[in-house]
Design a protein around this motif. Structure first.
Motif, mmCIF file in Angstrom:
data_model
loop_
_atom_site.group_PDB
_atom_site.id
_atom_site.type_symbol
_atom_site.label_atom_id
_atom_site.label_comp_id
_atom_site.label_asym_id
_atom_site.label_seq_id
_atom_site.Cartn_x
_atom_site.Cartn_y
_atom_site.Cartn_z
ATOM 1 N N PHE A 153 5.824 25.721 -20.448
ATOM 2 C CA PHE A 153 6.485 26.569 -19.363
ATOM 3 C C PHE A 153 6.044 27.927 -19.828
ATOM 4 N N GLY A 177 5.145 30.147 -11.412
ATOM 5 C CA GLY A 177 4.374 31.611 -11.064
ATOM 6 C C GLY A 177 3.975 31.821 -9.682
ATOM 7 N N THR A 202 0.918 32.992 -13.381
ATOM 8 C CA THR A 202 1.190 34.257 -12.336
ATOM 9 C C THR A 202 0.159 34.983 -12.114
ATOM 10 N N MET A 237 3.502 30.334 -17.919
ATOM 11 C CA MET A 237 3.752 30.898 -16.667
ATOM 12 C C MET A 237 3.132 32.303 -16.590
ATOM 13 N N SER A 243 7.957 36.219 -19.839
ATOM 14 C CA SER A 243 7.523 35.106 -20.685
ATOM 15 C C SER A 243 7.919 35.038 -22.101
ATOM 16 N N ALA A 285 5.350 26.073 -14.970
ATOM 17 C CA ALA A 285 4.957 27.151 -15.250
ATOM 18 C C ALA A 285 4.209 27.612 -13.898
ATOM 19 N N SER A 335 5.784 39.480 -15.006
ATOM 20 C CA SER A 335 5.979 38.086 -15.360
ATOM 21 C C SER A 335 5.592 37.808 -16.770
ATOM 22 N N ALA A 367 10.637 24.306 -10.104
ATOM 23 C CA ALA A 367 10.131 24.555 -11.450
ATOM 24 C C ALA A 367 11.027 24.376 -12.476
#
Length: 293
Positions: free
Chosen positions: A249, A15, A256, A252, A97, A11, A93, A229
């Motif tokens: 994960f 990011g 981010t 992220m 997700s 993650a 982001s 990643a």
């Protein structure tokens, strides 16, 4: 426990890659950017496998899953980079997700081990991911609501594509192991993107190439981070379970936002800070709810 820690590592790596993509996707044509990123990683792993004398064994199901995952990888990155280029990163982001809930449900539906606590943790993490972008216009005053909605839509479409891409990559990993699965994913993704670039060149589309060394260096870093990643995520999927790695994960979104604040100076108000905390609680709950061996 191990799976979610690998997922968390992935993650933060993705990011950082997404934050770099905010810059590179504005300087280089999206198709070329994806080609360079996947091509560099595929080439580097090819050299390493050749030196060690270890090549992925043929397995029809795993190779087909890798091929499909590679093509979906290109589609997912294309949508994600469009969203990141529009900005803000803290909107694009988290929307992407959303893949986590779809991926968790896919794995549960196909018989992966899970617990009620993990399922609740997934919903908590997804709630945090869904709420992060709200009030973004207040914390990112440079963007109007319509702009933010389109960025979120592109990010969500990327998330749906990522979910199926990751599921197929997990299938390949269960058969071949993380190293070979990452390699085949990058190889097929690079080949698919090469065909896309050739098609654009035949159509005489105007392509923007990397124009300076700083851009090339950023693309190199982005390639390494994205490959690492994916490797971390797939390693977690084999060592600690596909569900737990996915939950880790999915953080992220929070990773981010934090990295974007540090390096891109995007604002984090009390609203985002609160929901980042909720995501953290969900991840901790997932760790506590991991099925015992």
């Amino acid at each position: 426990m191990t799976g979610i820690l690998w997922g968390l590592l992935g993650a933060f790596l993705i990011g950082a890659s997404d934050c770099i993509a905010r810059v590179t996707s504005q300087r280089v044509s999206t198709s070329l950017l994806i080609l360079i990123i996947t091509g560099l990683s595929a080439l580097s792993i090819t050299v390493w496998l050749a030196v060690t004398g270890s090549l992925p064994p043929w397995h029809t199901q795993a190779w087909l899953a890798s091929a499909a995952s590679g093509v979906l990888n290109v589609a997912a990155l294309y949508l994600l980079f469009l969203a990141l280029a529009r900005g803000p990163v803290a909107m694009a982001s988290p929307a992407a997700s959303s893949f986590a809930v779809i991926l968790v449900l896919l794995n549960i539906a196909t018989g992966e081990q899970w617990t009620v606590i993990q399922l609740i943790a997934t919903l908590v993490v997804f709630a945090g991911v869904a709420m992060l972008p709200r009030h973004a216009s207040d914390e990112n005053g440079d963007y109007n609501t319509a702009w933010l909605q389109k960025t979120a839509f592109l990010g969500f479409c990327a998330g749906v594509t990522i979910a199926f891409r990751m599921y197929l990559a997990q299938d390949a990993t269960a058969i071949l192991g993380a190293t070979y699965a990452v390699y085949l994913n990058r190889l097929f993704a690079g080949f698919a993107c090469l065909l896309l670039v050739i098609f654009q060149m035949v159509r005489q589309d105007k392509l923007q190439w990397p124009a300076d060394r700083s851009t090339a260096a950023l693309i190199l870093a982005q390639s390494v981070l994205e490959m690492a990643a994916l490797g971390a995520f797939l390693t977690g999927s084999t060592q600690g379970g596909r569900v737990t790695a996915t939950i880790g994960f999915s953080a992220m979104a929070a990773a981010t936002v934090i990295i974007a604040r540090v390096f891109l100076h995007e604002k984090i108000g009390w609203w985002r800070a609160s929901w980042i905390s909720v995501i953290g609680i969900g991840v901790v709950a997932a760790i506590l709810g991991t099925p015992s061996d």
